[in-house]
Design a protein around this motif. Sequence first.
Motif, PDB file in Angstrom:
ATOM      1  N   ASP A  12       0.867  -1.171   0.000  1.00  0.00           N
ATOM      2  CA  ASP A  12       0.000   0.000   0.000  1.00  0.00           C
ATOM      3  C   ASP A  12       0.909   1.228   0.000  1.00  0.00           C
ATOM      4  OD1 ASP A  12      -1.660   2.144   0.490  1.00  0.00           O
ATOM      5  OD2 ASP A  12      -2.636   1.289   2.242  1.00  0.00           O
ATOM      6  N   ALA A  13       0.860   1.988  -1.075  1.00  0.00           N
ATOM      7  CA  ALA A  13       1.792   3.107  -1.248  1.00  0.00           C
ATOM      8  C   ALA A  13       1.292   4.413  -0.641  1.00  0.00           C
ATOM      9  CB  ALA A  13       2.079   3.316  -2.736  1.00  0.00           C
ATOM     10  N   HIS A  14       0.142   4.381   0.038  1.00  0.00           N
ATOM     11  CA  HIS A  14      -0.357   5.650   0.576  1.00  0.00           C
ATOM     12  C   HIS A  14      -1.344   5.449   1.721  1.00  0.00           C
ATOM     13  CE1 HIS A  14      -0.933  10.077  -0.225  1.00  0.00           C
ATOM     14  NE2 HIS A  14      -1.862   9.826   0.686  1.00  0.00           N
ATOM     15  N   THR A 196       8.176   9.591 -14.047  1.00  0.00           N
ATOM     16  CA  THR A 196       6.904   9.866 -13.378  1.00  0.00           C
ATOM     17  C   THR A 196       6.131   8.576 -13.124  1.00  0.00           C
ATOM     18  OG1 THR A 196       5.842  10.244 -15.530  1.00  0.00           O
ATOM     19  CG2 THR A 196       6.659  12.185 -14.328  1.00  0.00           C
ATOM     20  N   PHE A 197       5.434   8.556 -11.984  1.00  0.00           N
ATOM     21  CA  PHE A 197       4.631   7.401 -11.566  1.00  0.00           C
ATOM     22  C   PHE A 197       3.277   7.899 -11.073  1.00  0.00           C
ATOM     23  CE2 PHE A 197       8.996   6.256 -11.418  1.00  0.00           C
ATOM     24  CZ  PHE A 197       9.062   4.912 -11.731  1.00  0.00           C
ATOM     25  N   MET A 198       2.221   7.178 -11.408  1.00  0.00           N
ATOM     26  CA  MET A 198       0.859   7.599 -11.060  1.00  0.00           C
ATOM     27  C   MET A 198       0.291   6.713  -9.955  1.00  0.00           C
ATOM     28  SD  MET A 198      -1.734   9.571 -11.379  1.00  0.00           S
ATOM     29  CE  MET A 198      -1.048  10.574 -12.696  1.00  0.00           C
ATOM     30  N   LYS A 199      -0.259   7.359  -8.935  1.00  0.00           N
ATOM     31  CA  LYS A 199      -0.841   6.630  -7.817  1.00  0.00           C
ATOM     32  C   LYS A 199      -2.357   6.515  -7.990  1.00  0.00           C
ATOM     33  CE  LYS A 199       1.112   7.270  -3.919  1.00  0.00           C
ATOM     34  NZ  LYS A 199       1.571   8.071  -2.763  1.00  0.00           N
ATOM     35  N   ILE A 200      -2.839   5.294  -8.034  1.00  0.00           N
ATOM     36  CA  ILE A 200      -4.273   5.026  -8.147  1.00  0.00           C
ATOM     37  C   ILE A 200      -4.817   4.952  -6.719  1.00  0.00           C
ATOM     38  CG2 ILE A 200      -6.042   3.554  -9.170  1.00  0.00           C
ATOM     39  CD1 ILE A 200      -4.130   4.800 -11.209  1.00  0.00           C
ATOM     40  N   SER A 201      -5.295   6.075  -6.232  1.00  0.00           N
ATOM     41  CA  SER A 201      -5.737   6.167  -4.836  1.00  0.00           C
ATOM     42  C   SER A 201      -6.729   7.308  -4.704  1.00  0.00           C
ATOM     43  CB  SER A 201      -4.527   6.419  -3.918  1.00  0.00           C
ATOM     44  OG  SER A 201      -3.833   7.589  -4.313  1.00  0.00           O
ATOM     45  N   ALA A 202      -7.381   7.378  -3.531  1.00  0.00           N
ATOM     46  CA  ALA A 202      -8.398   8.410  -3.273  1.00  0.00           C
ATOM     47  C   ALA A 202      -9.406   8.462  -4.422  1.00  0.00           C
ATOM     48  CB  ALA A 202      -7.744   9.776  -3.045  1.00  0.00           C
ATOM     49  N   LEU A 230       2.263   2.358 -12.260  1.00  0.00           N
ATOM     50  CA  LEU A 230       1.076   2.601 -11.442  1.00  0.00           C
ATOM     51  C   LEU A 230       1.334   2.106 -10.019  1.00  0.00           C
ATOM     52  CD1 LEU A 230      -1.811   1.425 -13.803  1.00  0.00           C
ATOM     53  CD2 LEU A 230      -0.839   3.722 -13.586  1.00  0.00           C
ATOM     54  N   LEU A 231       0.853   2.849  -9.034  1.00  0.00           N
ATOM     55  CA  LEU A 231       0.968   2.474  -7.629  1.00  0.00           C
ATOM     56  C   LEU A 231      -0.425   2.426  -7.020  1.00  0.00           C
ATOM     57  CD1 LEU A 231       3.825   4.956  -6.647  1.00  0.00           C
ATOM     58  CD2 LEU A 231       4.083   2.552  -7.214  1.00  0.00           C
ATOM     59  N   TYR A 232      -0.645   1.451  -6.156  1.00  0.00           N
ATOM     60  CA  TYR A 232      -1.925   1.364  -5.440  1.00  0.00           C
ATOM     61  C   TYR A 232      -1.769   1.975  -4.051  1.00  0.00           C
ATOM     62  CZ  TYR A 232      -3.528  -1.378  -1.379  1.00  0.00           C
ATOM     63  OH  TYR A 232      -3.875  -1.773  -0.126  1.00  0.00           O
ATOM     64  N   GLY A 233      -2.811   2.639  -3.582  1.00  0.00           N
ATOM     65  CA  GLY A 233      -2.785   3.146  -2.210  1.00  0.00           C
ATOM     66  C   GLY A 233      -4.186   3.392  -1.687  1.00  0.00           C
ATOM     67  N   GLY A 234      -4.339   3.214  -0.363  1.00  0.00           N
ATOM     68  CA  GLY A 234      -5.585   3.630   0.265  1.00  0.00           C
ATOM     69  C   GLY A 234      -6.375   2.540   0.938  1.00  0.00           C
ATOM     70  N   GLY A 235      -7.306   2.972   1.774  1.00  0.00           N
ATOM     71  CA  GLY A 235      -8.209   2.055   2.449  1.00  0.00           C
ATOM     72  C   GLY A 235      -8.016   1.992   3.946  1.00  0.00           C
ATOM     73  N   TYR A 236      -6.906   2.572   4.452  1.00  0.00           N
ATOM     74  CA  TYR A 236      -6.684   2.532   5.896  1.00  0.00           C
ATOM     75  C   TYR A 236      -7.209   3.803   6.548  1.00  0.00           C
ATOM     76  CZ  TYR A 236      -4.579   2.539  10.473  1.00  0.00           C
ATOM     77  OH  TYR A 236      -4.406   2.592  11.833  1.00  0.00           O
ATOM     78  N   ARG A 249      -8.690  -2.288  -1.956  1.00  0.00           N
ATOM     79  CA  ARG A 249      -7.738  -2.736  -2.965  1.00  0.00           C
ATOM     80  C   ARG A 249      -8.452  -3.485  -4.092  1.00  0.00           C
ATOM     81  NH1 ARG A 249      -5.041  -6.109  -0.192  1.00  0.00           N
ATOM     82  NH2 ARG A 249      -5.242  -8.097  -1.265  1.00  0.00           N
ATOM     83  N   GLU A 250      -9.434  -4.284  -3.748  1.00  0.00           N
ATOM     84  CA  GLU A 250     -10.174  -5.024  -4.769  1.00  0.00           C
ATOM     85  C   GLU A 250     -10.946  -4.090  -5.692  1.00  0.00           C
ATOM     86  OE1 GLU A 250     -12.432  -7.662  -2.320  1.00  0.00           O
ATOM     87  OE2 GLU A 250     -10.846  -9.200  -2.257  1.00  0.00           O
ATOM     88  N   GLN A 251     -11.449  -2.980  -5.147  1.00  0.00           N
ATOM     89  CA  GLN A 251     -12.151  -2.002  -5.988  1.00  0.00           C
ATOM     90  C   GLN A 251     -11.195  -1.350  -6.985  1.00  0.00           C
ATOM     91  OE1 GLN A 251     -13.921   0.457  -2.909  1.00  0.00           O
ATOM     92  NE2 GLN A 251     -15.860  -0.649  -2.990  1.00  0.00           N
ATOM     93  N   ILE A 252      -9.962  -1.098  -6.526  1.00  0.00           N
ATOM     94  CA  ILE A 252      -8.959  -0.549  -7.433  1.00  0.00           C
ATOM     95  C   ILE A 252      -8.607  -1.578  -8.507  1.00  0.00           C
ATOM     96  CG2 ILE A 252      -6.533   0.164  -7.584  1.00  0.00           C
ATOM     97  CD1 ILE A 252      -6.926   1.595  -4.894  1.00  0.00           C
TER      98      ILE A 252
END
Length: 260
Positions: A12-14, A196-202, A230-236, A249-252
Amino acid sequence: DEPKKQRTPIVDAHLHCFAGKDDKRFPYHVNGPYKPDAAATPEHLLKCMDGAGVDFAIVVHAEPYQDDHRYLEHCLEVGKGRLKGTCLFFAGSEKVVERLKQLAKKAPLVAARVHAYAPDRLPPFGKPELTELWKAAGNLGLAMQIHLEPRYAEGFEPLIREFKEVKVIIDHLGRPMQGTPKEHETIVKWSRFPNTFMKISAIPEQRQYPHRDVKPIVKQLADAYGAERLLYGGGYSDGATGASYRKEREQIEELLAHLS
């Protein structure tokens, strides 16, 4: 015998941790723009990670603490190697490069974060102070992590171009709903820079203003940046459970179902 295939670690990157208003050891900064009442502790985080199948995570130092990193250091100590951190320093503040170096020696950091979304709290675009901070982060092997509204994207582009060896992490899809599609297009086109890297979060809900569907935006970003960036983050959060954390994470994953 063939060796067993290793499972790809899930990171989890964020996420943010907060000591809460009642923990006097880690007070919120007087200039913090928000101050959560509830605690979202690293101990609770580790339990949620275990329940959700998350191996490692990045604790992103939150604005309520400004550039006081004592709680981030505490979180990373509790994490015992499973947690790393993103720090928050302000370009042009007193001895900022020296303080960044000192923190990087003490704590396992991966990035330094810069905010550009509140008109009265913008970084010093085009000034030596921001260049100095960017260069210092790169020299320490850290990424620069950008949280921005799309209208401020052009201010960062000269630095992305100049410091080609410094990785740049764009938070929260580049906040597409906080700008027009034309403004956000600048961030989509940053994909032409290999650093550059894109975070799939929020992930915004379509029920909320401006009621634009996020699915084609995520697909556009995934196509532009490619799965490798791509980086995944979020849910906490303080109310998270292992089940709710996994569901985020499953929704992402569902939004990225078009990828192989």
